[in-house]
Scaffold this active site. Structure first.
Site, PDB file in Angstrom:
ATOM      1  N   SER A  26     -14.719  17.133  78.657  1.00  0.00           N
ATOM      2  CA  SER A  26     -14.461  16.286  77.763  1.00  0.00           C
ATOM      3  C   SER A  26     -15.388  14.946  77.970  1.00  0.00           C
ATOM      4  O   SER A  26     -15.052  14.099  78.895  1.00  0.00           O
ATOM      5  CB  SER A  26     -12.923  15.694  78.012  1.00  0.00           C
ATOM      6  OG  SER A  26     -12.294  15.739  76.856  1.00  0.00           O
ATOM      7  N   TYR A  81      -6.356  25.854  74.268  1.00  0.00           N
ATOM      8  CA  TYR A  81      -5.640  25.238  73.350  1.00  0.00           C
ATOM      9  C   TYR A  81      -6.294  25.102  71.934  1.00  0.00           C
ATOM     10  O   TYR A  81      -5.723  24.776  70.787  1.00  0.00           O
ATOM     11  CB  TYR A  81      -4.990  23.871  73.750  1.00  0.00           C
ATOM     12  CG  TYR A  81      -6.388  22.945  74.089  1.00  0.00           C
ATOM     13  CD1 TYR A  81      -7.000  22.415  72.987  1.00  0.00           C
ATOM     14  CD2 TYR A  81      -6.470  22.489  75.392  1.00  0.00           C
ATOM     15  CE1 TYR A  81      -7.968  21.328  73.037  1.00  0.00           C
ATOM     16  CE2 TYR A  81      -7.427  21.682  75.442  1.00  0.00           C
ATOM     17  CZ  TYR A  81      -7.945  20.975  74.545  1.00  0.00           C
ATOM     18  OH  TYR A  81      -9.291  20.048  74.367  1.00  0.00           O
ATOM     19  N   MET A 204      -6.537  20.943  81.219  1.00  0.00           N
ATOM     20  CA  MET A 204      -6.252  21.920  80.257  1.00  0.00           C
ATOM     21  C   MET A 204      -7.624  23.092  80.434  1.00  0.00           C
ATOM     22  O   MET A 204      -7.949  23.601  79.238  1.00  0.00           O
ATOM     23  CB  MET A 204      -6.054  21.557  78.970  1.00  0.00           C
ATOM     24  CG  MET A 204      -4.874  20.711  78.700  1.00  0.00           C
ATOM     25  SD  MET A 204      -4.578  19.845  77.371  1.00  0.00           S
ATOM     26  CE  MET A 204      -3.587  18.560  77.610  1.00  0.00           C
ATOM     27  N   HIS A 240      -5.920  10.484  73.518  1.00  0.00           N
ATOM     28  CA  HIS A 240      -7.160  11.233  73.699  1.00  0.00           C
ATOM     29  C   HIS A 240      -8.391  10.155  73.684  1.00  0.00           C
ATOM     30  O   HIS A 240      -9.579  10.362  74.542  1.00  0.00           O
ATOM     31  CB  HIS A 240      -7.759  12.332  72.785  1.00  0.00           C
ATOM     32  CG  HIS A 240      -8.978  13.160  72.986  1.00  0.00           C
ATOM     33  ND1 HIS A 240      -8.914  13.805  74.066  1.00  0.00           N
ATOM     34  CD2 HIS A 240     -10.155  13.135  72.201  1.00  0.00           C
ATOM     35  CE1 HIS A 240     -10.201  14.658  74.031  1.00  0.00           C
ATOM     36  NE2 HIS A 240     -10.885  13.974  72.941  1.00  0.00           N
TER      37      HIS A 240
HETATM   38  N1  HPA Z   1      -2.912  16.052  81.427  1.00  0.00           N
HETATM   39  C1  HPA Z   1      -3.467  17.434  80.953  1.00  0.00           C
HETATM   40  N2  HPA Z   1      -4.951  17.355  80.800  1.00  0.00           N
HETATM   41  C2  HPA Z   1      -5.492  16.213  80.824  1.00  0.00           C
HETATM   42  C3  HPA Z   1      -4.986  14.862  81.181  1.00  0.00           C
HETATM   43  C4  HPA Z   1      -3.604  14.957  81.859  1.00  0.00           C
HETATM   44  O1  HPA Z   1      -2.674  13.807  81.853  1.00  0.00           O
HETATM   45  N3  HPA Z   1      -5.713  14.100  81.444  1.00  0.00           N
HETATM   46  C5  HPA Z   1      -7.151  14.619  80.967  1.00  0.00           C
HETATM   47  N4  HPA Z   1      -6.794  15.796  80.688  1.00  0.00           N
END
Ligand code: HPA
Length: 265
Positions: A26, A81, A204, A240
């Site tokens: 990400s 996902y 994730m 996000h």
């Molecule tokens: N939870 C799950 N996935 C993530 C998170 C989180 O808090 N932050 C960045 N990816």
């Protein structure tokens, strides 16, 4: 599996044989800019290859020399996902293996489960907990039927990365990553539960890549950029967009760590 994708990539990269794959999570794509004269291949141009759908994941390979290694960077990765089947992720790892990859550096953005590891921290993954309920090897593997995962994250690579962290003075936490399926963030109760499980960060991704890599005999190093504290550990609500902004501040440091790692013998 994904044979047309493999043929296409082989034809594009000729006799260049990458030994190292870097999976950029990400908003972590900046590192690919460090590759000189890269061969860039868009996922959308590769026959049968999966596409990413997440904002901040452009979806392409950057291939070239970085430090002492021939690298293939995946800028944009595949998440369960998004509706991508776990075995497709195993198929992508299989392609990397067949191209010559024998070590993989996996990065991700993750939520901290420990108030003492704040947003902006970098965490070296020492182990993971697969809480996704899925497995990339289902419907894929022949032998071994029950692969060993006692050293999923290579001790040797971790040791080397810790040395780089000392030399560069870039702080690296070490901890256990727990994977959830997503796409929603956790509830405060889930965060408390995962902490009790012994996890330090939640995300994730990463686990499907790591399991399929270890299965094939690729060594794995994982680094999480902590983008936020898990739900309930702080009063602020996470989006996000927040994740991408906070992460941007730490990517540079992680990029330095990985570059120096690849410069070490
Ligand atoms: N939870 C799950 N996935 C993530 C998170 C989180 O808090 N932050 C960045 N990816």
């Amino acid at each position: 599996m994904l044979e047309r994708s493999l043929d296409y990539l082989r034809q594009k990269i000729g006799n260049f044989e990458p030994d190292t794959a870097i999976v950029l999570g990400s908003g972590l794509g900046l590192l690919s800019a460090a590759i000189e004269n890269p061969i860039v291949i868009q996922y959308t141009d590769i026959p049968d290859f999966p596409h990413t759908t997440v904002v901040g994941h452009p979806g392409c390979f950057y291939i070239g020399q970085l430090g002492n290694h021939k690298v293939i960077c995946l800028q944009g990765r595949f998440h369960l996902y998004e509706g991508i089947a776990p075995k497709v992720i195993a198929g992508v790892t299989d392609i990397l293996y067949k191209l010559g990859v024998r070590q993989m550096i996996i990065t991700n953005a993750a939520g901290s489960l420990d108030v003492n590891m704040p947003a902006g921290s970098l965490m070296l993954i020492k182990d993971h907990i697969n809480f996704s309920g899925q497995n990339p090897l289902i419907g894929f593997q022949e032998t071994p039927r029950f692969p060993d995962m006692s050293e999923t994250y290579s001790r040797e690579m971790r040791r080397k990365m810790c040395k780089v962290s000392e030399k560069t003075n870039i702080k690296l936490y070490e901890g256990v990553y727990i994977m959830v399926l997503g796409p929603n963030y956790e509830t405060p109760s889930e965060v408390r539960l995962f902490r009790q499980f012994g996890a330090d960060a939640v995300g994730m991704s990463t686990v499907p890549e790591a399991i399929s890599a270890v299965y094939l005999g690729i060594k794995v190093l994982g680094i999480s950029v902590i983008s936020n504290l898990g739900a309930g550990l702080t009063d602020t609500v996470q989006t996000h967009e927040d994740v991408i902004i906070t992460v941007a501040e730490s990517i540079e440091k992680m990029g330095i760590l990985i570059q120096k790692f690849l410069e070490e013998e």
